[in-house]
Write a protein that holds these residues in place. Sequence first.
Motif, PDB file in Angstrom:
ATOM      1  N   GLN A  19      42.074  45.246  42.437  1.00 30.02           N
ATOM      2  CA  GLN A  19      41.126  44.414  43.179  1.00 30.02           C
ATOM      3  C   GLN A  19      40.751  45.070  44.515  1.00 30.02           C
ATOM      4  OE1 GLN A  19      39.662  41.681  42.148  1.00 30.02           O
ATOM      5  NE2 GLN A  19      40.919  40.874  40.509  1.00 30.02           N
ATOM      6  N   MET A  20      41.750  45.612  45.215  1.00 33.27           N
ATOM      7  CA  MET A  20      41.471  46.280  46.487  1.00 33.27           C
ATOM      8  C   MET A  20      40.618  47.524  46.256  1.00 33.27           C
ATOM      9  SD  MET A  20      44.876  45.758  48.885  1.00 33.27           S
ATOM     10  CE  MET A  20      46.031  46.614  47.833  1.00 33.27           C
ATOM     11  N   ALA A  21      40.932  48.283  45.206  1.00 31.58           N
ATOM     12  CA  ALA A  21      40.159  49.494  44.912  1.00 31.58           C
ATOM     13  C   ALA A  21      38.705  49.146  44.601  1.00 31.58           C
ATOM     14  CB  ALA A  21      40.798  50.255  43.753  1.00 31.58           C
ATOM     15  N   GLU A  22      38.503  48.092  43.817  1.00 26.85           N
ATOM     16  CA  GLU A  22      37.141  47.645  43.517  1.00 26.85           C
ATOM     17  C   GLU A  22      36.397  47.311  44.808  1.00 26.85           C
ATOM     18  OE1 GLU A  22      34.797  43.883  41.440  1.00 26.85           O
ATOM     19  OE2 GLU A  22      36.952  44.087  41.090  1.00 26.85           O
ATOM     20  N   GLY A  23      37.032  46.547  45.674  1.00 30.68           N
ATOM     21  CA  GLY A  23      36.399  46.169  46.939  1.00 30.68           C
ATOM     22  C   GLY A  23      36.100  47.367  47.823  1.00 30.68           C
ATOM     23  N   LEU A  24      37.033  48.302  47.868  1.00 32.57           N
ATOM     24  CA  LEU A  24      36.843  49.499  48.693  1.00 32.57           C
ATOM     25  C   LEU A  24      35.672  50.348  48.196  1.00 32.57           C
ATOM     26  CD1 LEU A  24      40.593  50.418  49.210  1.00 32.57           C
ATOM     27  CD2 LEU A  24      38.949  50.019  51.060  1.00 32.57           C
ATOM     28  N   LEU A  25      35.629  50.590  46.888  1.00 29.67           N
ATOM     29  CA  LEU A  25      34.554  51.430  46.368  1.00 29.67           C
ATOM     30  C   LEU A  25      33.191  50.768  46.573  1.00 29.67           C
ATOM     31  CD1 LEU A  25      33.900  54.130  44.976  1.00 29.67           C
ATOM     32  CD2 LEU A  25      33.982  52.898  42.795  1.00 29.67           C
ATOM     33  N   ARG A  26      33.119  49.474  46.349  1.00 23.86           N
ATOM     34  CA  ARG A  26      31.851  48.766  46.572  1.00 23.86           C
ATOM     35  C   ARG A  26      31.410  48.860  48.025  1.00 23.86           C
ATOM     36  NH1 ARG A  26      32.090  43.121  43.173  1.00 23.86           N
ATOM     37  NH2 ARG A  26      31.855  44.122  41.148  1.00 23.86           N
ATOM     38  N   ALA A  27      32.360  48.634  48.935  1.00 25.95           N
ATOM     39  CA  ALA A  27      32.012  48.626  50.361  1.00 25.95           C
ATOM     40  C   ALA A  27      31.652  50.014  50.869  1.00 25.95           C
ATOM     41  CB  ALA A  27      33.173  48.054  51.174  1.00 25.95           C
ATOM     42  N   LYS A  28      32.382  51.026  50.428  1.00 28.37           N
ATOM     43  CA  LYS A  28      32.178  52.372  50.955  1.00 28.37           C
ATOM     44  C   LYS A  28      31.024  53.115  50.273  1.00 28.37           C
ATOM     45  CE  LYS A  28      36.840  53.565  52.448  1.00 28.37           C
ATOM     46  NZ  LYS A  28      36.553  54.583  53.449  1.00 28.37           N
ATOM     47  N   TYR A  29      30.921  52.971  48.960  1.00 26.22           N
ATOM     48  CA  TYR A  29      29.983  53.800  48.206  1.00 26.22           C
ATOM     49  C   TYR A  29      29.179  52.993  47.190  1.00 26.22           C
ATOM     50  CZ  TYR A  29      32.992  57.269  50.326  1.00 26.22           C
ATOM     51  OH  TYR A  29      33.703  58.010  51.241  1.00 26.22           O
ATOM     52  N   GLY A  30      28.929  51.744  47.507  1.00 25.58           N
ATOM     53  CA  GLY A  30      28.189  50.866  46.604  1.00 25.58           C
ATOM     54  C   GLY A  30      26.772  51.315  46.324  1.00 25.58           C
ATOM     55  N   ASP A  31      26.262  52.212  47.147  1.00 24.45           N
ATOM     56  CA  ASP A  31      24.920  52.752  46.901  1.00 24.45           C
ATOM     57  C   ASP A  31      24.911  53.715  45.711  1.00 24.45           C
ATOM     58  OD1 ASP A  31      26.526  54.516  48.458  1.00 24.45           O
ATOM     59  OD2 ASP A  31      24.736  55.594  49.143  1.00 24.45           O
ATOM     60  N   ARG A  32      26.099  54.229  45.344  1.00 24.61           N
ATOM     61  CA  ARG A  32      26.194  55.208  44.251  1.00 24.61           C
ATOM     62  C   ARG A  32      27.007  54.724  43.058  1.00 24.61           C
ATOM     63  NH1 ARG A  32      28.633  60.152  47.252  1.00 24.61           N
ATOM     64  NH2 ARG A  32      29.017  58.723  48.948  1.00 24.61           N
ATOM     65  N   TYR A  33      27.855  53.702  43.296  1.00 26.74           N
ATOM     66  CA  TYR A  33      28.787  53.253  42.261  1.00 26.74           C
ATOM     67  C   TYR A  33      28.712  51.750  42.059  1.00 26.74           C
ATOM     68  CZ  TYR A  33      30.942  57.803  42.997  1.00 26.74           C
ATOM     69  OH  TYR A  33      31.165  59.151  43.097  1.00 26.74           O
ATOM     70  N   GLU A  34      28.943  51.335  40.822  1.00 25.56           N
ATOM     71  CA  GLU A  34      29.210  49.936  40.504  1.00 25.56           C
ATOM     72  C   GLU A  34      30.701  49.878  40.227  1.00 25.56           C
ATOM     73  OE1 GLU A  34      26.472  47.468  38.038  1.00 25.56           O
ATOM     74  OE2 GLU A  34      25.693  49.465  37.549  1.00 25.56           O
ATOM     75  N   ALA A  35      31.406  49.008  40.911  1.00 25.92           N
ATOM     76  CA  ALA A  35      32.859  48.935  40.770  1.00 25.92           C
ATOM     77  C   ALA A  35      33.262  47.642  40.074  1.00 25.92           C
ATOM     78  CB  ALA A  35      33.523  49.023  42.141  1.00 25.92           C
ATOM     79  N   PHE A  36      34.287  47.765  39.238  1.00 27.75           N
ATOM     80  CA  PHE A  36      34.847  46.649  38.494  1.00 27.75           C
ATOM     81  C   PHE A  36      36.360  46.799  38.503  1.00 27.75           C
ATOM     82  CE2 PHE A  36      30.830  48.028  36.749  1.00 27.75           C
ATOM     83  CZ  PHE A  36      30.078  46.860  36.700  1.00 27.75           C
ATOM     84  N   SER A  37      37.063  45.750  38.117  1.00 27.56           N
ATOM     85  CA  SER A  37      38.510  45.853  37.961  1.00 27.56           C
ATOM     86  C   SER A  37      38.965  44.943  36.844  1.00 27.56           C
ATOM     87  CB  SER A  37      39.237  45.505  39.262  1.00 27.56           C
ATOM     88  OG  SER A  37      39.059  44.143  39.589  1.00 27.56           O
ATOM     89  N   ALA A  38      40.115  45.293  36.264  1.00 27.62           N
ATOM     90  CA  ALA A  38      40.717  44.497  35.196  1.00 27.62           C
ATOM     91  C   ALA A  38      42.191  44.857  35.111  1.00 27.62           C
ATOM     92  CB  ALA A  38      40.020  44.758  33.865  1.00 27.62           C
ATOM     93  N   GLY A  39      42.914  44.064  34.345  1.00 24.77           N
ATOM     94  CA  GLY A  39      44.339  44.307  34.168  1.00 24.77           C
ATOM     95  C   GLY A  39      44.726  44.343  32.708  1.00 24.77           C
ATOM     96  N   THR A  40      45.894  44.883  32.445  1.00 27.03           N
ATOM     97  CA  THR A  40      46.409  44.861  31.082  1.00 27.03           C
ATOM     98  C   THR A  40      46.831  43.448  30.703  1.00 27.03           C
ATOM     99  OG1 THR A  40      48.636  45.488  31.824  1.00 27.03           O
ATOM    100  CG2 THR A  40      47.140  47.270  31.156  1.00 27.03           C
ATOM    101  N   ARG A  41      47.018  42.611  31.725  1.00 25.61           N
ATOM    102  CA  ARG A  41      47.242  41.177  31.526  1.00 25.61           C
ATOM    103  C   ARG A  41      46.597  40.448  32.703  1.00 25.61           C
ATOM    104  NH1 ARG A  41      51.089  39.321  35.007  1.00 25.61           N
ATOM    105  NH2 ARG A  41      52.577  40.834  35.807  1.00 25.61           N
ATOM    106  N   GLN A  42      46.370  39.171  32.551  1.00 25.67           N
ATOM    107  CA  GLN A  42      45.720  38.387  33.590  1.00 25.67           C
ATOM    108  C   GLN A  42      46.757  37.729  34.493  1.00 25.67           C
ATOM    109  OE1 GLN A  42      43.021  35.429  32.115  1.00 25.67           O
ATOM    110  NE2 GLN A  42      41.803  35.475  33.975  1.00 25.67           N
TER     111      GLN A  42
END
Length: 142
Positions: A19-42
């Motif tokens: 979740q933190m990685a998704e937020g970081l990538l969106r905030a820092k480089y959202g102009d170039r990347y679409e970020a998502f996150s998921a888990g092996t379990r919920q």
Amino acid sequence: MTKKVRVLFVCTANAARSQMAEGLLRAKYGDRYEAFSAGTRQSTLSPDAVAAMREIGIDISHHRSKTLDEVAGQPIDIAVTVCDRAHQVCPLIPFAKKTIHCGFMDPHTVKGAPGDIAGAYRSVRDAMAAWIDREFGGYLPA
């Protein structure tokens, strides 16, 4: 218009690290990347992860824990396993064009005073931010 690279961050519970990685990538480089996150379990979103991200001006409070099954139908260019357990369970994400691994310690396992726990989340957040800068900061999609 250049197509954004779609990046999926995967950890075990999709509660903190991914979740933190998704937020970081969106905030820092959202102009170039679409970020998502998921888990092996919920699981549930970690309030400590939300707090650590809020400290640097990134709001992930609207995120929710998702499983890989929920995102399996989406085209993903790069999947990143951010914990060793998820990497063991899913060394390759079959619906991603490429899977890479960069494991970060699990801040949820830190016990102690609230300040110690908050410090663990900050440490993981900062390590992820530095890695994301190195891994994705210089990349210019074609």
